[in-house]
Scaffold this active site. Structure first.
Site, PDB file in Angstrom:
ATOM      1  CG  ASP A 162      11.940  -6.765  -6.460  1.00 52.28           C
ATOM      2  OD1 ASP A 162      11.017  -7.217  -5.743  1.00 52.28           O
ATOM      3  OD2 ASP A 162      13.142  -7.006  -6.237  1.00 52.28           O
TER       4      ASP A 162
ATOM      5  CE  LYS B  23      10.694   7.199   0.022  1.00 52.29           C
ATOM      6  NZ  LYS B  23       9.943   6.091   0.589  1.00 52.29           N
TER       7      LYS B  23
ATOM      8  CB  ALA C 146      -0.915  -0.007   1.209  1.00 50.82           C
TER       9      ALA C 146
ATOM     10  CE1 TYR D  10      15.792  -2.974   6.341  1.00 60.33           C
ATOM     11  CE2 TYR D  10      14.162  -3.037   4.577  1.00 60.33           C
ATOM     12  CZ  TYR D  10      14.967  -3.693   5.487  1.00 60.33           C
ATOM     13  OH  TYR D  10      14.949  -5.072   5.546  1.00 60.33           O
ATOM     14  CG  ASP D  11      11.420   5.590   3.813  1.00 59.91           C
ATOM     15  OD1 ASP D  11      12.294   5.286   2.978  1.00 59.91           O
ATOM     16  OD2 ASP D  11      10.226   5.803   3.505  1.00 59.91           O
TER      17      ASP D  11
HETATM   18  P1  ITT Z   1       5.301  -5.953  -3.797  1.00 62.63           P
HETATM   19  O1  ITT Z   1       6.299  -7.043  -4.123  1.00 62.63           O
HETATM   20  O2  ITT Z   1       3.905  -6.456  -3.723  1.00 62.63           O
HETATM   21  O3  ITT Z   1       5.450  -4.749  -4.685  1.00 62.63           O
HETATM   22  P2  ITT Z   1       6.846  -5.767  -1.333  1.00 62.63           P
HETATM   23  O4  ITT Z   1       6.781  -4.881  -0.119  1.00 62.63           O
HETATM   24  O5  ITT Z   1       6.914  -7.254  -1.112  1.00 62.63           O
HETATM   25  O6  ITT Z   1       5.608  -5.408  -2.301  1.00 62.63           O
HETATM   26  P3  ITT Z   1       9.488  -5.819  -2.489  1.00 62.63           P
HETATM   27  O7  ITT Z   1       9.537  -7.299  -2.570  1.00 62.63           O
HETATM   28  O8  ITT Z   1       9.973  -5.021  -3.682  1.00 62.63           O
HETATM   29  O9  ITT Z   1       8.046  -5.269  -2.209  1.00 62.63           O
HETATM   30  O10 ITT Z   1      10.286  -5.398  -1.195  1.00 62.63           O
HETATM   31  C1  ITT Z   1      10.836  -4.150  -1.122  1.00 62.63           C
HETATM   32  C2  ITT Z   1      11.144  -3.819   0.321  1.00 62.63           C
HETATM   33  O11 ITT Z   1      12.248  -2.890   0.308  1.00 62.63           O
HETATM   34  C3  ITT Z   1      10.000  -3.102   0.982  1.00 62.63           C
HETATM   35  O12 ITT Z   1       9.135  -3.978   1.667  1.00 62.63           O
HETATM   36  C4  ITT Z   1      10.720  -2.131   1.916  1.00 62.63           C
HETATM   37  O13 ITT Z   1      11.052  -2.760   3.088  1.00 62.63           O
HETATM   38  C5  ITT Z   1      12.008  -1.830   1.181  1.00 62.63           C
HETATM   39  N1  ITT Z   1      11.811  -0.577   0.451  1.00 62.63           N
HETATM   40  C6  ITT Z   1      11.596  -0.415  -0.881  1.00 62.63           C
HETATM   41  N2  ITT Z   1      11.402   0.878  -1.173  1.00 62.63           N
HETATM   42  C7  ITT Z   1      11.481   1.550  -0.007  1.00 62.63           C
HETATM   43  C8  ITT Z   1      11.352   2.903   0.355  1.00 62.63           C
HETATM   44  O14 ITT Z   1      11.065   3.849  -0.518  1.00 62.63           O
HETATM   45  N3  ITT Z   1      11.507   3.227   1.639  1.00 62.63           N
HETATM   46  C9  ITT Z   1      11.775   2.295   2.561  1.00 62.63           C
HETATM   47  N4  ITT Z   1      11.901   0.992   2.327  1.00 62.63           N
HETATM   48  C10 ITT Z   1      11.758   0.618   1.037  1.00 62.63           C
END
Ligand code: ITT
Length: 191
Positions: free
Chosen positions: A70, A174, A12, A153-154
């Protein structure tokens, strides 16, 4: 402009950020949730492979053009970990205070505080064509975590050129400088 575009993420927070980047890329946007579509297992070994498998699965299940992200947090002192496993480090409760603490613990007294957020975007078109981009936002680790905005991890990441964490700066800022913002810009250039 696409008549209808499927946003293939179950996260989300990502959807919220997508809204600020999409503009008039499509006349209408739908999500996996709207269409009751499942999320595939992320079995790839790179960001692009995982984004591609999410986008292609969504496109094949819906017949619509589908866009998947991803992304992950790559820590230099940990040789790029947690990387593509960033979501998995938070466990089944999706508790990112646990994931951030693990990064901190594994870094120990390491002097190199360098880190980056990475975002791969893949747009899968119904004719089988794929448009793929990958971008990164570099910065430094801070500890303890700071700020209430954002997600994941922001709170432990300070982008280069700033003094506040991604969770302290306003979302509008951001969304101008992040890995996801840069990836959307690159994708639009390719379209
Ligand atoms: P979808 O695969 O359904 O898109 P997900 O949360 O499982 O959702 P990912 O497998 O790509 O997505 O995992 C990416 C993770 O990396 C995410 O859950 C965050 O913990 C981290 N992450 C990615 N973008 C970020 C951001 O802008 N700020 C902080 N953490 C981020």
């Amino acid at each position: 402009m696409f008549p209808k575009l499927l946003l293939a993420t179950g996260n989300a927070h990502k959807l919220e950020e997508f809204k600020s980047f999409l503009g008039d890329m499509a006349a209408e946007y739908v999500t996996l949730k709207d269409l009751s579509l499942p999320e595939p297992d992320e079995t790839g070994t790179t960001y692009i492979e995982n984004a591609r498998l999410k986008a292609v699965a969504a496109m094949q299940a819906s017949g619509l053009p589908a866009l998947a992200d991803d992304s992950g947090f790559a820590v230099e002192a940990l040789e790029g970990a947690p990387g593509i496993y960033s979501a998995r480090w938070a466990g089944s409760n999706k508790d990112f205070s646990v994931a951030m603490k693990r990064v901190h613990d594994e870094m120990g007294h390491e002097v190199n505080r360098g880190a980056a957020f990475i975002c791969a975007l893949v747009l899968a078109l119904p004719d089988g064509k794929l448009i793929e981009v990958q971008e990164r936002a570099t910065g430094e680790i801070t500890w303890p975590p700071r700020g209430e905005h954002g997600f994941g991890y922001d709170p432990m990441f300070i982008p280069q050129g700033y003094t506040q964490s991604f969770a302290e700066i306003p979302a509008e800022v951001k969304n101008k400088i992040s890995h996801r913002a840069l990836a959307f810009r690159a994708l639009k250039e390719k379209l």
